[in-house]
Design a protein around this motif. Sequence first.
Motif, PDB file in Angstrom:
ATOM      1  N   LYS A 248       0.880  -1.179  -0.142  1.00  0.00           N
ATOM      2  CA  LYS A 248       0.080   0.030   0.007  1.00  0.00           C
ATOM      3  C   LYS A 248       0.925   1.266   0.080  1.00  0.00           C
ATOM      4  CE  LYS A 248      -3.553   2.443   2.547  1.00  0.00           C
ATOM      5  NZ  LYS A 248      -4.403   2.411   3.956  1.00  0.00           N
ATOM      6  N   ASP A 251       2.708   1.836  -3.384  1.00  0.00           N
ATOM      7  CA  ASP A 251       1.578   2.044  -4.393  1.00  0.00           C
ATOM      8  C   ASP A 251       1.167   3.434  -4.181  1.00  0.00           C
ATOM      9  OD1 ASP A 251       1.524  -0.514  -5.451  1.00  0.00           O
ATOM     10  OD2 ASP A 251      -0.504  -1.101  -4.737  1.00  0.00           O
ATOM     11  N   GLU A 252       0.922   3.893  -3.104  1.00  0.00           N
ATOM     12  CA  GLU A 252       0.667   5.189  -2.879  1.00  0.00           C
ATOM     13  C   GLU A 252       1.821   6.245  -3.443  1.00  0.00           C
ATOM     14  OE1 GLU A 252      -1.920   6.956  -1.663  1.00  0.00           O
ATOM     15  OE2 GLU A 252      -3.194   5.167  -2.007  1.00  0.00           O
TER      16      GLU A 252
END
Length: 509
Positions: A248, A251-252
């Motif tokens: 996560k 990805d951000e």
Amino acid sequence: MAPTDAVVDSIFTHISLMITFVVSVYFVFVYLPKKPKNFPPGPTGLPILGVALSIGNRPEQTFRKWAHQYGDVIGFKVGFNYTVVLNSYENIQKAIVKYGTTFSNRPHNILFTEGLQQSGISGSDYSRDYMTMRNFAHAVLGRLGFGKSVMEAPVLEEALQLVESLGDGKVKFDNEAKMKIKFASANIIARVAFGQRFPDMADTEFLTAVDGWNNFFYLGAPAFNAAMISPSLLHLPNLRQSAMSVRKGLDEHMRLIRKRIKEHEDILDRDNPKDFIDELLIEQKKSGNKDLYTDEMIACMVRDLFGGGLETTELTLIFSCLVLANRPNIRKKLHDEIDRVLVRPKVQVGYALRDQMPYCHAVIKEVMRCRSVAPLLVPHAVHENVKFNKYEIPTGSTILVNVHAVHYDSRYWEKPEEFDPERFLDEDGKVKSTKYLMPFGIGPRSCIGRRLAEMEVFIFFLALFRKFDVIPNPQPGCQRPWVCDEAYRTGITVSPPDNTPVTLVSRYP
């Protein structure tokens, strides 16, 4: 009375299950623990798990101990994966430099396939395309000033803002102080990548970059070992959370990088590239290799720039404070040299002063030796069956380079357990280099940002210790001010404990 068909079926079912169980147990306990013929020696471990439960939170130290028992090249299984650890300079040099094209792939485990998407400079396998990307990035970073005097001004600006933001008097070296160091370091990378710095520590892009890479670097041995055993183990609740936070966070970070790339595309001036993204976009448009310089690959290369630059300065400064806090004699020599060369306020901190400040330079080198930021570097892998020395290493085996073992090897260093900066000074008091110090790695996978990192660490180190002294704030049960060794854990980098037991004290009223 003859048994019924149902009874016979039941008997045969139970016998089949028993045979299956016995065969499975036999297979697990006899075949799985075995290594390939002529595989490097090492501990056998448990069925299926291999040595995963024996590695601990400081694998580099465990591997060094095993090397004393099995030799400088050790091999074992972690789950179904073969791992070879190189624990001596000679074997590292031979594998990573002499046979570098064979030993320079990346492992195909979940950290690289899912975390780094097996892409970019840090995640790609070794290939002609990889070398093309690496050589291009190296040339671009050189044009942008990596390691050159043009970069000295922004590095110094960030260093001075850092020491000012820490305040005066007694400063607790807590998470807020460490985040300020990371913010200053990240801003140097942002200037290179984006052409501008982050506005403040609350900036979304800064926090996203930090969260993404912190989770990757500090994932730690348990989840790292689980990924090597089997990706499915990362679905266990306590490990899944760590694995998902890595994915996560990165990805951000990638989403924000793609946004920046789009902004650069809209105002791109091909004749006047301003930063790393501009250089990549220009190369993409003029290069005939569209399959190499894809939009995603450009984003991954920018991501890698942050990944390579976020940790070195912060961790080196943290380890410097932890080591020096309990060594007043070394701090006195350090401050005497700083005060002699940097006569306030006439002389400013600068990288060019390193030749005039050999003791400071030697202290930094010794910190990098005894407190390696990435003690196992980033894992390598072999892309084919290879004969190394007298051993056979199967295709896909993970190769770990134990820099920590080299840095503590009595064959290369006198009294390696002692912290002694003067080991890096010659008879004339000048700094001497040695091939046995390798905090940035060697070979085709060595850190391409080394020159900037060395400049950044030196300038930040001088700025910090020019203004501050550091005193211990011992933790209960610990003999030294850097807390008990069990409080550290090693993932890709070594993560120190949150509460660093030292205090910064202003040297001048």
